[in-house]
Structures are given as structure tokens and as C-alpha cells.
Design a protein around this motif. Structure first.
Motif, PDB file in Angstrom:
ATOM      1  N   ILE A  11       0.858  -1.180   0.000  1.00 60.14           N
ATOM      2  CA  ILE A  11       0.000   0.000   0.000  1.00 60.14           C
ATOM      3  C   ILE A  11       0.895   1.230   0.000  1.00 60.14           C
ATOM      4  CG2 ILE A  11      -1.760   1.291   1.261  1.00 60.14           C
ATOM      5  CD1 ILE A  11      -2.683  -1.360   2.464  1.00 60.14           C
ATOM      6  N   ARG A  12       0.745   2.083  -1.029  1.00 55.30           N
ATOM      7  CA  ARG A  12       1.533   3.298  -1.106  1.00 55.30           C
ATOM      8  C   ARG A  12       0.615   4.459  -1.488  1.00 55.30           C
ATOM      9  NH1 ARG A  12       5.496   3.878  -5.843  1.00 55.30           N
ATOM     10  NH2 ARG A  12       6.323   1.900  -5.126  1.00 55.30           N
ATOM     11  N   PRO A  13      -0.164   4.975  -0.532  1.00 54.64           N
ATOM     12  CA  PRO A  13      -1.007   6.126  -0.843  1.00 54.64           C
ATOM     13  C   PRO A  13      -0.160   7.381  -0.999  1.00 54.64           C
ATOM     14  CG  PRO A  13      -1.115   5.633   1.489  1.00 54.64           C
ATOM     15  CD  PRO A  13      -0.288   4.546   0.860  1.00 54.64           C
ATOM     16  N   SER A  14      -0.800   8.431  -1.474  1.00 47.65           N
ATOM     17  CA  SER A  14      -0.069   9.687  -1.629  1.00 47.65           C
ATOM     18  C   SER A  14       0.174  10.311  -0.263  1.00 47.65           C
ATOM     19  CB  SER A  14      -0.869  10.641  -2.511  1.00 47.65           C
ATOM     20  OG  SER A  14      -2.131  10.916  -1.920  1.00 47.65           O
ATOM     21  N   GLY A  15       1.127  11.227  -0.206  1.00 49.50           N
ATOM     22  CA  GLY A  15       1.442  11.897   1.042  1.00 49.50           C
ATOM     23  C   GLY A  15       2.800  11.493   1.563  1.00 49.50           C
ATOM     24  N   ARG A  16       3.286  12.245   2.513  1.00 41.78           N
ATOM     25  CA  ARG A  16       4.633  12.066   3.039  1.00 41.78           C
ATOM     26  C   ARG A  16       4.714  10.900   4.025  1.00 41.78           C
ATOM     27  NH1 ARG A  16       9.355  14.747   3.530  1.00 41.78           N
ATOM     28  NH2 ARG A  16      10.510  14.578   5.490  1.00 41.78           N
ATOM     29  N   VAL A  17       5.829  10.163   3.975  1.00 41.44           N
ATOM     30  CA  VAL A  17       6.131   9.138   4.973  1.00 41.44           C
ATOM     31  C   VAL A  17       7.038   9.761   6.019  1.00 41.44           C
ATOM     32  CG1 VAL A  17       7.248   6.920   5.397  1.00 41.44           C
ATOM     33  CG2 VAL A  17       5.901   7.242   3.320  1.00 41.44           C
ATOM     34  N   ASN A  18       6.640   9.657   7.279  1.00 38.99           N
ATOM     35  CA  ASN A  18       7.412  10.264   8.368  1.00 38.99           C
ATOM     36  C   ASN A  18       8.198   9.258   9.192  1.00 38.99           C
ATOM     37  OD1 ASN A  18       6.450  12.900   7.805  1.00 38.99           O
ATOM     38  ND2 ASN A  18       4.546  12.437   8.901  1.00 38.99           N
ATOM     39  N   ALA A  19       7.879   7.973   9.047  1.00 33.71           N
ATOM     40  CA  ALA A  19       8.557   6.959   9.847  1.00 33.71           C
ATOM     41  C   ALA A  19       8.494   5.624   9.134  1.00 33.71           C
ATOM     42  CB  ALA A  19       7.907   6.845  11.231  1.00 33.71           C
ATOM     43  N   VAL A  20       9.497   4.773   9.392  1.00 35.72           N
ATOM     44  CA  VAL A  20       9.544   3.419   8.840  1.00 35.72           C
ATOM     45  C   VAL A  20       9.635   2.438  10.002  1.00 35.72           C
ATOM     46  CG1 VAL A  20      10.814   1.790   7.381  1.00 35.72           C
ATOM     47  CG2 VAL A  20      10.667   4.215   6.725  1.00 35.72           C
ATOM     48  N   VAL A  21       8.776   1.422   9.963  1.00 39.51           N
ATOM     49  CA  VAL A  21       8.752   0.376  10.982  1.00 39.51           C
ATOM     50  C   VAL A  21       9.203  -0.920  10.334  1.00 39.51           C
ATOM     51  CG1 VAL A  21       7.331  -0.907  12.624  1.00 39.51           C
ATOM     52  CG2 VAL A  21       6.841   1.513  12.171  1.00 39.51           C
ATOM     53  N   LEU A  22      10.221  -1.562  10.922  1.00 36.22           N
ATOM     54  CA  LEU A  22      10.811  -2.753  10.324  1.00 36.22           C
ATOM     55  C   LEU A  22      10.691  -3.962  11.241  1.00 36.22           C
ATOM     56  CD1 LEU A  22      13.706  -0.530   9.446  1.00 36.22           C
ATOM     57  CD2 LEU A  22      12.907  -2.020   7.639  1.00 36.22           C
ATOM     58  N   ASP A  23      10.340  -5.091  10.649  1.00 33.87           N
ATOM     59  CA  ASP A  23      10.422  -6.371  11.336  1.00 33.87           C
ATOM     60  C   ASP A  23      11.903  -6.726  11.517  1.00 33.87           C
ATOM     61  OD1 ASP A  23       9.699  -8.880  12.350  1.00 33.87           O
ATOM     62  OD2 ASP A  23       9.528  -9.771  10.354  1.00 33.87           O
ATOM     63  N   TYR A  24      12.170  -7.698  12.401  1.00 37.32           N
ATOM     64  CA  TYR A  24      13.559  -8.135  12.624  1.00 37.32           C
ATOM     65  C   TYR A  24      13.866  -9.403  11.824  1.00 37.32           C
ATOM     66  CZ  TYR A  24      17.825  -9.629  15.036  1.00 37.32           C
ATOM     67  OH  TYR A  24      19.113 -10.031  15.326  1.00 37.32           O
ATOM     68  N   GLY A  25      13.189 -10.513  12.156  1.00 34.83           N
ATOM     69  CA  GLY A  25      13.508 -11.799  11.562  1.00 34.83           C
ATOM     70  C   GLY A  25      13.225 -11.851  10.074  1.00 34.83           C
ATOM     71  N   ASN A  26      14.252 -12.179   9.286  1.00 36.33           N
ATOM     72  CA  ASN A  26      14.173 -12.307   7.830  1.00 36.33           C
ATOM     73  C   ASN A  26      13.908 -10.986   7.116  1.00 36.33           C
ATOM     74  OD1 ASN A  26      14.756 -15.052   7.954  1.00 36.33           O
ATOM     75  ND2 ASN A  26      12.601 -15.571   8.266  1.00 36.33           N
ATOM     76  N   VAL A  27      14.064  -9.888   7.848  1.00 41.39           N
ATOM     77  CA  VAL A  27      14.107  -8.557   7.238  1.00 41.39           C
ATOM     78  C   VAL A  27      15.468  -7.932   7.552  1.00 41.39           C
ATOM     79  CG1 VAL A  27      13.135  -6.224   7.226  1.00 41.39           C
ATOM     80  CG2 VAL A  27      11.616  -8.214   7.260  1.00 41.39           C
ATOM     81  N   LEU A  28      15.810  -7.892   8.829  1.00 41.16           N
ATOM     82  CA  LEU A  28      17.122  -7.373   9.216  1.00 41.16           C
ATOM     83  C   LEU A  28      18.143  -8.486   9.387  1.00 41.16           C
ATOM     84  CD1 LEU A  28      16.080  -4.675  11.846  1.00 41.16           C
ATOM     85  CD2 LEU A  28      16.372  -4.434   9.366  1.00 41.16           C
ATOM     86  N   TYR A  29      17.681  -9.613   9.931  1.00 35.28           N
ATOM     87  CA  TYR A  29      18.596 -10.721  10.215  1.00 35.28           C
ATOM     88  C   TYR A  29      17.877 -12.028   9.922  1.00 35.28           C
ATOM     89  CZ  TYR A  29      23.138 -11.878  12.268  1.00 35.28           C
ATOM     90  OH  TYR A  29      24.454 -12.262  12.451  1.00 35.28           O
ATOM     91  N   THR A  30      18.600 -12.961   9.309  1.00 36.16           N
ATOM     92  CA  THR A  30      17.981 -14.217   8.875  1.00 36.16           C
ATOM     93  C   THR A  30      17.744 -15.150  10.058  1.00 36.16           C
ATOM     94  OG1 THR A  30      19.110 -14.034   6.746  1.00 36.16           O
ATOM     95  CG2 THR A  30      18.185 -16.176   7.315  1.00 36.16           C
ATOM     96  N   TRP A  31      16.519 -15.701  10.110  1.00 32.70           N
ATOM     97  CA  TRP A  31      16.139 -16.683  11.134  1.00 32.70           C
ATOM     98  C   TRP A  31      15.842 -18.008  10.451  1.00 32.70           C
ATOM     99  CZ3 TRP A  31      10.759 -18.230  12.557  1.00 32.70           C
ATOM    100  CH2 TRP A  31      10.735 -19.080  13.677  1.00 32.70           C
ATOM    101  N   GLU A  32      16.647 -19.019  10.756  1.00 38.87           N
ATOM    102  CA  GLU A  32      16.443 -20.369  10.235  1.00 38.87           C
ATOM    103  C   GLU A  32      16.415 -21.328  11.425  1.00 38.87           C
ATOM    104  OE1 GLU A  32      18.528 -21.302   6.306  1.00 38.87           O
ATOM    105  OE2 GLU A  32      19.874 -19.844   7.226  1.00 38.87           O
ATOM    106  N   PRO A  33      15.244 -21.662  11.932  1.00 39.70           N
ATOM    107  CA  PRO A  33      15.150 -22.458  13.164  1.00 39.70           C
ATOM    108  C   PRO A  33      15.949 -23.745  13.138  1.00 39.70           C
ATOM    109  CG  PRO A  33      12.999 -21.613  12.550  1.00 39.70           C
ATOM    110  CD  PRO A  33      13.918 -21.278  11.417  1.00 39.70           C
ATOM    111  N   ILE A  34      15.983 -24.447  12.007  1.00 44.37           N
ATOM    112  CA  ILE A  34      16.683 -25.734  11.947  1.00 44.37           C
ATOM    113  C   ILE A  34      18.170 -25.577  12.230  1.00 44.37           C
ATOM    114  CG2 ILE A  34      17.125 -25.649   9.460  1.00 44.37           C
ATOM    115  CD1 ILE A  34      16.617 -28.680   9.384  1.00 44.37           C
ATOM    116  N   ALA A  35      18.720 -24.397  11.974  1.00 47.09           N
ATOM    117  CA  ALA A  35      20.148 -24.191  12.200  1.00 47.09           C
ATOM    118  C   ALA A  35      20.520 -24.367  13.674  1.00 47.09           C
ATOM    119  CB  ALA A  35      20.565 -22.802  11.715  1.00 47.09           C
ATOM    120  N   ALA A  36      19.575 -24.131  14.568  1.00 47.82           N
ATOM    121  CA  ALA A  36      19.853 -24.274  15.997  1.00 47.82           C
ATOM    122  C   ALA A  36      20.112 -25.723  16.397  1.00 47.82           C
ATOM    123  CB  ALA A  36      18.700 -23.710  16.825  1.00 47.82           C
TER     124      ALA A  36
END
Length: 223
Positions: A11-36
Motif C-alpha cells: 500500500i503506497r497512498p499519496s502523502g509524506r512518509v514520516n517513519a519506517v517500521v521494520l520487522d527483525y527476523g528475515n528482514v534485518l537478520y535471517t532466522w532459520e530455526p533448523i540451524a539451531a
């Protein structure tokens, strides 16, 4: 190599974006449960544990802040004929850090650019509270985020509307000017219903294109 197609759910409506909210797992850092449990549990045994032992459903209890000891006790009671599954769950928890297998390619530099441009960043993650304190050290840019909501601390988890509402209220964010980035379509749809702008994460390249399109990053110099 298959090139990901544009996400119809973004969803990208018109208007200014003032903040970005990011998930952690598999967005910032890879999570692969089997690796544990790699090297301790065979891939076949792990797949059975996930599919028939309901690993993901029980992991959601941890994301909601349930004490691990209680979850493990309840799991053993639910599967009295499979003590091996309880052992796998215990081993996974003991070796959880090994399930975080490395930075998502391109995201560290992208975060650095956003911070340099003065973009206000927040985190919203489904994560067991205690392990998150170790996991956050793997992404040093998190220290410069304006706030992070961790499901295990709040006893709320995505895609529940309540955790998005808590994020918006706690940090005074306006949904229509906040971009939410997550790899889960279920979470993307939940955020979209609440009026947030959304971007389903498929890689740093497509996210970069979205951030340029919304004006949060400058257009590259073509010279």
C-alpha cells in the motif's frame, strides 16, 4: 533466477512518509530455526517436529511472552508419547542464537543510509523477550532506532491489531504516514487494514526502490 514480482498487497497512498517500521527476523537478520539443532537432529526429524509436533504454534506462545519452562512442560504433557519432540524444543531454545544465521544481504547498508538521511526508524517484531536482548546486538543500527516493540514484552503479537495500535499510540505515529515493512503477508494485510502503508519484504533491492519512490532516499546520481 526468478525475479520477485511486485507485491499487490503493498500500500503506497499519496502523502509524506514520516517513519519506517521494520520487522527483525528475515528482514534485518535471517532466522532459520533448523540451524539451531543442525548436527544434533536430522533434517527428517526436524521436519516431523515442525509439521506434526506443531513447532510454530508453540513458538508463538514464546513470542507472546510465555515462560519457556511452562511452554516446555505443557508441550511434554501434550505429546507424552514423543519425549524426543520435547527434547528438540529444549535444544532449540538452548541453541537459539545459532538459528540467527546472518544479516539479510544489503540491509545493514540500507539502514545506514536511512539513518544518515535522518529517517525515523522503529522496530516491530514477534520475538521471545529474553533472546531478543542478545539478538539485537547483531544489528548495531537498532541502537539508533527511535523505539522497538517486542511481542514477548507486550504479550501481544502480530497480526493482532492490538500490537500495531500499541506501536502507533506509544510513539505518536500516524498510520497513513508510517511505512511498515515485514516479510509475512498475514502481517502486511493486518497493518494495511489499520491504515498503515505497507511493503512486503522480498529483499533489500526492492525495499530500496520503495524507499526512493516514497522520497525517503534520494534518487541515485546517474552521472
Amino acid at each position: 533466477m526468478t525475479v520477485p514480482s511486485p507485491d499487490a498487497e503493498s500500500i503506497r497512498p499519496s502523502g509524506r512518509v514520516n517513519a519506517v517500521v521494520l520487522d527483525y527476523g528475515n528482514v534485518l537478520y535471517t532466522w532459520e530455526p533448523i540451524a539451531a539443532v543442525a548436527g544434533y537432529v536430522s533434517p527428517e526429524a526436524w521436519d516431523e517436529f515442525v509439521a506434526d509436533g506443531g513447532f510454530l504454534a508453540w513458538n508463538e506462545r514464546l513470542d507472546l511472552g510465555a515462560p519457556f519452562e511452562q511452554v516446555l512442560t505443557d508441550y511434554a504433557l501434550a505429546h507424552p508419547d514423543r519425549p524426543d519432540w520435547a527434547e528438540i524444543l529444549s535444544l532449540y531454545r538452548q541453541r537459539f542464537t545459532a538459528s540467527l544465521t546472518g544479516p539479510v544481504p544489503g540491509m545493514a547498508s540500507l539502514l545506514d543510509e536511512l539513518l544518515k538521511e535522518g529517517v525515523v526508524l522503529y522496530g516491530l517484531t514477534n520475538f521471545d523477550a529474553a533472546p531478543f536482548e542478545r539478538a539485537r546486538l547483531l544489528v548495531p543500527q537498532l541502537e539508533h532506532f527511535s523505539g522497538i516493540v517486542v511481542s514477548g514484552r507486550e504479550h501481544l503479537a502480530k497480526p493482532d491489531d492490538a500490537i500495531f495500535e500499541l506501536l502507533l499510540e506509544r510513539y505518536g505515529l500516524h498510520a497513513a504516514s508510517t511505512l511498515f515493512v515485514d516479510d509475512s503477508m498475514v502481517n502486511i494485510r493486518a497493518a494495511g487494514r489499520l491504515g498503515l502503508r505497507t511493503h512486503r519484504f522480498t529483499g533489500a533491492g526492492r525495499l530500496r526502490a520503495e524507499l526512493v519512490a516514497t522520497g525517503l532516499l534520494p534518487t541515485p546520481d546517474r552521472r
